[in-house]
Design an enzyme around this catalytic site. Structure first.
Site, mmCIF file in Angstrom:
data_model
loop_
_atom_site.group_PDB
_atom_site.id
_atom_site.type_symbol
_atom_site.label_atom_id
_atom_site.label_comp_id
_atom_site.label_asym_id
_atom_site.label_seq_id
_atom_site.Cartn_x
_atom_site.Cartn_y
_atom_site.Cartn_z
ATOM 1 N N SER A 155 0.807 -1.224 0.000
ATOM 2 C CA SER A 155 0.000 0.000 0.000
ATOM 3 C C SER A 155 0.841 1.277 0.000
ATOM 4 C CB SER A 155 -0.955 0.009 1.196
ATOM 5 O OG SER A 155 -0.245 -0.173 2.407
ATOM 6 N N ASP A 404 -3.260 6.002 11.635
ATOM 7 C CA ASP A 404 -2.410 5.557 10.537
ATOM 8 C C ASP A 404 -1.122 6.369 10.598
ATOM 9 O OD1 ASP A 404 -1.109 4.892 8.224
ATOM 10 O OD2 ASP A 404 -2.813 5.216 6.887
ATOM 11 N N HIS A 407 1.258 5.372 6.408
ATOM 12 C CA HIS A 407 1.005 6.000 5.116
ATOM 13 C C HIS A 407 1.094 7.514 5.252
ATOM 14 C CE1 HIS A 407 -1.011 2.022 4.986
ATOM 15 N NE2 HIS A 407 -0.458 1.993 3.781
#
Length: 428
Positions: A155, A404, A407
């Site tokens: 990702s 998160d 990312h």
């Protein structure tokens, strides 16, 4: 009386001339001020539902320290390590916003999701010994005309592709021409430049059976074949002219390891009566298999091999309450790579060195894309709780929000990866 009238007329003419000259001077100064201001400080528009108004510009830029500001955007083409340096304040702001790019995924759309601060978008990467030009989308598209570029990995690769799409969209909008069922592997086409841009979902790079739902909840242990590559990307490999490839955090997951279709060990598989080899063993084997494939292929692909991306979870991990709420970058030397990321990066460097030596004999182009330290210094660039839309809209003291801290917000620090990638393409 005639003499008096003559003096009056002369004085009136002189006064008029002085006033005209002064007005002309002020008009000239005003023109220079407004024209230079327009060039340097054109406003950036942002769309969000809470913190900002779509019809207004971003809040005032943060105060700029004279020691931090990047004053020269022109490369001197010095030979230096572009991956060693610091983040410097950049008052020109981001290359795009969520108002000018429509391809930002929800989890990385920090502005729309209500992140209240904006300082994190006013920084650029500055190598220690040379200047790094800003990404030039028009030049990049022309360089890649008629080519195929693929990002292969997890990702983080998808995050990088979104950043690149946003930058390129300022010149040409891409057409999506393919996606898999879960939108993890996708492909776009730029008609005017005949560029094909792909992201290929292959988190281990090798063949794997994964039993997880979309939220990462596992229903079974991963079965990982360390000596057999994932056909998802190898079957397409000959279609690519350029690839960006990397392993990553998926190797930290519990897994059973296979070689020659036989179980050889595992990582974190208590109660299975299988030898614990640890994920370092698997990572080394998987990268070795991957780079051997690339260096033994008859198809010469320009390859960027990206190093590991550190996360910035504090006081826990992603599933144990870890968070990231810092609002400023670290300076070089203020933080060290942790033990896990350090070992992973050392494995990457060693495997790349071996592959590069083989590749040089075959005139292959392998470039180390060493973004580990670049990323390490940006604890402020993650979505955190703003991976969710308006995370604090519900007034519930017992609400537990997942952060998160791996990312990157878009726009955000990962945009500078494109500056680095283009610099390598242009100057090697």
């Amino acid at each position: 009386m005639k003499q008096f009238k003559s003096n009056v007329n002369s004085h009136t003419f002189s006064s008029f001339f002085v006033k005209f000259a002064v007005c002309f001077l002020f008009l000239g100064l005003a023109y220079r001020f407004f024209s230079s201001s327009f060039v340097q400080f054109s406003p950036v528009v942002v769309t969000t539902d809470t913190a900002f108004d779509a019809d207004k510009t971003l809040p005032p830029r943060p105060p700029v320290s004279s020691s931090d500001i990047l004053v020269n955007h022109t490369s001197k083409n010095e030979k230096c390590n572009v991956f060693v340096g610091n983040w410097v304040q950049d008052p020109t702001g981001p290359f795009y916003t969520n108002a000018t790019c429509s391809t930002i995924e929800d989890h990385q759309n920090c502005m729309r999701n209500g992140r209240p601060d904006t300082d994190y978008i006013y920084w650029r990467w500055k190598p220690r010994d040379c200047n790094l030009p800003k990404f030039d989308p028009k030049k990049f598209l022309n360089m890649m005309r008629g080519k195929s570029l693929a990002f292969i990995g997890d990702s983080i690769m998808r995050n990088h592709v979104q950043s690149l799409l946003c930058m390129l969209s300022q010149v040409e909008q891409a057409m999506e021409v393919y996606h898999d069922e879960q939108y993890k592997s996708r492909r776009w086409f730029f008609p005017s430049h005949r560029l094909t841009l792909s992201v290929v979902w292959s988190p281990f790079l090798t063949k794997a059976s994964v039993f997880e739902d979309v939220n990462g909840v596992s229903s079974g242990i991963i079965q990982l074949h360390l000596d057999e590559l994932d056909a998802t990307w190898t079957d397409q490999y000959e279609n690519f002219d350029y690839v960006v490839i990397a392993g990553g955090k998926w190797f930290l997951k519990s897994a059973i390891y296979y070689e020659n279709n036989t179980i050889v060990g595992c990582h974190n598989c208590q109660g299975k009566n299988i030898t614990e080899l640890g994920f370092y063993y698997a990572y080394r084997k998987a990268l070795n298999s991957t780079l051997k494939f690339i260096t033994s292929s008859k198809h010469n692909v320009y390859t960027f091999f990206r190093t590991t991306t550190p996360d910035h979870f504090e006081n826990g991990e992603w599933n144990t309450g870890g968070y990231c709420n810092r609002t400023r970058p670290f300076r070089e030397g203020e933080i060290d790579v942790n033990d896990i990321d350090g070992v992973m990066r050392n494995i990457e460097l060693k495997e790349f060195e071996t592959a590069a030596a083989i590749g040089s004999k075959k005139a292959l182009t392998l470039k180390l894309f060493d973004t580990t330290i670049v990323s390490l210094l940006r604890p402020d660039g993650h979505p955190g709780v703003y991976r969710h839309l308006h995370p604090f809209a519900v007034n519930d003291k017992n609400l537990k929000l997942q952060n998160d801290c791996l990312h990157w917000c878009l726009p955000g620090p990962i945009d500078s990866w494109n500056d680095l990638m283009m610099e390598i393409l242009v100057n090697g």
